[in-house]
Scaffold this active site. Structure first.
Site, PDB file in Angstrom:
ATOM      1  N   LYS A  15      53.457   8.326 112.984  1.00 52.95           N
ATOM      2  CA  LYS A  15      54.446   9.300 113.463  1.00 52.95           C
ATOM      3  C   LYS A  15      54.741   9.124 114.953  1.00 52.95           C
ATOM      4  CE  LYS A  15      52.231  12.959 112.217  1.00 52.95           C
ATOM      5  NZ  LYS A  15      51.040  12.291 111.689  1.00 52.95           N
ATOM      6  N   ARG A  90      53.696  23.567 111.236  1.00 51.27           N
ATOM      7  CA  ARG A  90      52.529  23.216 110.426  1.00 51.27           C
ATOM      8  C   ARG A  90      52.239  24.253 109.344  1.00 51.27           C
ATOM      9  NH1 ARG A  90      49.243  18.998 112.312  1.00 51.27           N
ATOM     10  NH2 ARG A  90      49.664  18.425 114.466  1.00 51.27           N
ATOM     11  N   ARG A 129      41.371   1.543 113.763  1.00 55.22           N
ATOM     12  CA  ARG A 129      41.706   2.149 115.056  1.00 55.22           C
ATOM     13  C   ARG A 129      40.479   2.796 115.682  1.00 55.22           C
ATOM     14  NH1 ARG A 129      46.616   6.336 115.289  1.00 55.22           N
ATOM     15  NH2 ARG A 129      45.073   7.909 114.743  1.00 55.22           N
ATOM     16  N   ARG A 135      35.926   5.332 118.506  1.00 55.75           N
ATOM     17  CA  ARG A 135      35.820   6.705 117.978  1.00 55.75           C
ATOM     18  C   ARG A 135      34.747   6.741 116.897  1.00 55.75           C
ATOM     19  NH1 ARG A 135      41.975   8.777 116.881  1.00 55.75           N
ATOM     20  NH2 ARG A 135      42.824   8.415 118.955  1.00 55.75           N
ATOM     21  N   ARG A 146      40.279  14.773 106.606  1.00 54.03           N
ATOM     22  CA  ARG A 146      41.510  15.069 107.358  1.00 54.03           C
ATOM     23  C   ARG A 146      42.739  14.851 106.484  1.00 54.03           C
ATOM     24  NH1 ARG A 146      40.875  11.328 112.257  1.00 54.03           N
ATOM     25  NH2 ARG A 146      43.118  11.605 112.427  1.00 54.03           N
TER      26      ARG A 146
END
Length: 189
Positions: A15, A90, A129, A135, A146
């Site tokens: 996005k 949202r 990623r 991360r 998620r």
């Protein structure tokens, strides 16, 4: 040409990348709620101070504060001819609030673009990623959770916009420019 757009899609669907490209192509601002929060906090606005209290406590910023920030951002000069919203709305309550904001300005949404992607592909993309960005908290279980949360929260919104005839689904996998082309086709069509 479509100028008031919402961009939605699961985490890792691209996005942010597509918002930047579309913003440039369509000469409209890409407006991310995360960016709005950071700008208000950094600028120490009243809304920023309110949001910071929630953010510092690790809580969601309430709709009332988020809606006020978005309303303020949409009234700025660069958004008068159009915008691309990323990360808002949202919730169904935020959908209704956005409707009111636009109606008060004599506008309406032109399109809602949903970037779709295979869950396993996205999980792989986000794991890669996470590795390159260090991360360590982005494990496969966390990422899949998620994705589930996204699906659960977003389904009611896609249903609303589908019923209104605004939803345009675009395959979010592939080369960045090819995805942008697909989005532009559905916006022009």
């Amino acid at each position: 040409m479509t100028k008031r757009i919402i961009l939605i899609g699961p985490p890792g669907a691209g996005k942010g990348t597509q918002a930047a490209k579309l913003s440039s192509t369509l000469s409209i601002p890409a407006i991310s709620t995360g960016d709005i929060f950071r700008a208000n906090v950094k600028g120490e606005t009243e809304l920023g101070k309110k949001a910071k209290r929630y953010m510092d406590a690790g809580e969601y910023v309430p709709d009332e504060v988020t809606n006020s920030m978005v309303a303020d951002r949409l009234q700025q000069d660069d958004a008068k001819e159009g915008f691309l919203l990323d990360g808002y709305p949202r919730t169904e309550a935020q959908v209704n609030e956005l409707d009111k904001m636009l109606e008060a300005a004599g506008h309406s949404l032109d399109a809602v673009v949903e970037l779709t992607a295979d869950t396993d592909e996205i999980v792989g993309r986000l794991l890669a990623r996470a590795q390159t960005e260090g991360r360590s908290d982005d494990t496969e279980d966390v990422i899949r959770h998620r994705m589930d949360v996204y699906e659960e929260q977003t389904q009611p919104l896609t249903d609303i916009y589908r019923r209104r005839g605004l939803l345009r689904q675009v395959d979010g996998l592939g080369e960045i420019d090819a995805i942008t082309e697909r989005i532009m086709k559905v916006l022009e069509g």
